[in-house]
Write a protein that holds these residues in place. Structure first.
Motif, mmCIF file in Angstrom:
data_model
loop_
_atom_site.group_PDB
_atom_site.id
_atom_site.type_symbol
_atom_site.label_atom_id
_atom_site.label_comp_id
_atom_site.label_asym_id
_atom_site.label_seq_id
_atom_site.Cartn_x
_atom_site.Cartn_y
_atom_site.Cartn_z
ATOM 1 N N ASN A 16 0.825 -1.210 0.000
ATOM 2 C CA ASN A 16 0.000 0.000 0.000
ATOM 3 C C ASN A 16 0.860 1.260 0.000
ATOM 4 N N ARG A 53 3.899 1.537 -1.147
ATOM 5 C CA ARG A 53 4.494 1.675 -2.469
ATOM 6 C C ARG A 53 3.502 2.283 -3.453
ATOM 7 N N GLU A 54 2.278 1.843 -3.380
ATOM 8 C CA GLU A 54 1.251 2.363 -4.276
ATOM 9 C C GLU A 54 0.970 3.839 -3.988
ATOM 10 N N GLY A 84 3.061 5.895 -2.628
ATOM 11 C CA GLY A 84 4.238 6.640 -3.071
ATOM 12 C C GLY A 84 4.194 6.933 -4.563
ATOM 13 N N ARG A 85 3.793 5.918 -5.359
ATOM 14 C CA ARG A 85 3.682 6.137 -6.799
ATOM 15 C C ARG A 85 2.607 7.171 -7.121
ATOM 16 N N GLU A 86 1.488 7.107 -6.397
ATOM 17 C CA GLU A 86 0.423 8.079 -6.628
ATOM 18 C C GLU A 86 0.887 9.490 -6.259
ATOM 19 N N ASN A 87 1.643 9.597 -5.156
ATOM 20 C CA ASN A 87 2.152 10.912 -4.756
ATOM 21 C C ASN A 87 3.112 11.463 -5.806
ATOM 22 N N ASP A 88 3.998 10.598 -6.334
ATOM 23 C CA ASP A 88 4.922 11.047 -7.370
ATOM 24 C C ASP A 88 4.162 11.521 -8.605
ATOM 25 N N THR A 89 3.120 10.768 -8.972
ATOM 26 C CA THR A 89 2.312 11.162 -10.129
ATOM 27 C C THR A 89 1.623 12.505 -9.892
ATOM 28 N N LYS A 144 2.580 14.876 -7.810
ATOM 29 C CA LYS A 144 3.582 15.937 -7.782
ATOM 30 C C LYS A 144 3.957 16.363 -9.199
ATOM 31 N N GLN A 145 4.144 15.385 -10.077
ATOM 32 C CA GLN A 145 4.455 15.716 -11.464
ATOM 33 C C GLN A 145 3.319 16.495 -12.113
#
Length: 282
Positions: free
Chosen positions: A69, A71-72, A74-79, A81-82
């Protein structure tokens, strides 16, 4: 030594027989619930083992799920932020375009309202020396620019062309210490000469001591210098000092923010501006 080994073997054999005997007895003895004692003991022991194993597996599964969860997330946060960065860049671009559109619209309005032949030009550089307040335009003699042509903006006058080249032109700003503009007070028509100081203020000189001047009065071009068309705004009187019945220092704040110019109009004719078309301060 051999005797000691024999004794140890006999001891282990006796212990094994005893344990086996106890197991057989336990298998025959029943508890109060009618279940063989051996079966109850073994069941209880196995149940505890299963409980511990099940708890460990559950905890491991929970830790792994939390890891997945995170990791998921974290990926959503990176997306996100971009995406936010992209939107911020887009917003800045839109703001810049809106500001440029507004400036160009103001310049177009000025061109329509001014019955003079003018040509638009972009500011591509500014003078780095405080002793010479200048800027460079992206048009030159190839586009019809010549020395002593007035440069104006929607808020008022900017300066004059002093060095035209085929593809660029240097403009002396009105705040340059060598610059001078014939001006008059719009309210009382008192005349004088506005001279640059090299700073962001100008002086109003050669004003008669009997002239009626007030702080906040607007000073416009008089047109008698043969460079700047009559009626364009120079600036506003900011402070007045008198000495022995004369005006010792009259400071004027320029109407144009000369440090923020992007585009200007160069007056390519010397016709006078009719009163109805004279520029007004924003």
């Amino acid at each position: 030594m051999a005797l000691l080994d024999i004794r140890q073997r006999v001891g282990w054999l006796f212990m094994t027989v005893t344990v086996a005997h106890l197991i057989l007895i336990s298998a025959q003895v029943t508890s109060k619930r009618g279940v063989p004692l051996l079966e109850e003991v073994i069941f209880g022991a196995m149940a505890e083992v299963q409980r511990v194993a099940t708890g460990g597996i559950g905890e491991a599964r929970g830790v792994w799920q939390n890891y997945v969860n995170l990791r998921e997330i974290g990926r959503e946060n990176d997306t996100l932020k971009q995406r936010v960065s992209q939107l911020e860049v887009a917003l800045q671009r839109e703001r810049a375009m809106a500001g440029q559109t507004r400036v160009l619209q103001e310049l177009l309005d000025l061109k329509k309202e001014t019955p003079l032949a003018t040509t638009p030009a972009a500011v591509i550089a500014s003078g780095a020396s405080p002793d010479f307040r200048t800027m460079t335009l992206d048009k030159g003699s190839s586009q019809g620019l010549a020395a002593d042509m007035a440069v104006i903006a929607p808020a008022g006058i900017v300066g004059r062309v002093v060095l035209p080249t085929p593809r660029a032109a240097k403009v002396q700003l009105i705040i340059d210490r060598n610059a001078a503009v014939a001006g008059l007070v719009e309210r009382t028509r008192a005349q004088g000469v506005v001279v640059g100081t090299g700073s962001d203020r100008m002086r109003f000189e050669y004003v008669p001591g009997t002239a009626d001047l007030k702080t906040g009065d607007r000073v416009v071009t008089s047109g008698i210098d043969g460079i700047y068309p009559k009626g364009f705004v120079i600036g506003q009187i900011e402070s007045i000092e008198r000495s022995a019945g004369e005006f010792s220092t009259v400071l004027i704040r320029p109407a144009v923010n000369l440090s923020a110019l992007e585009t200007v109009l160069v007056v390519t004719s010397a016709s006078e501006v009719p009163k109805a078309a004279r520029a007004s301060a924003p």
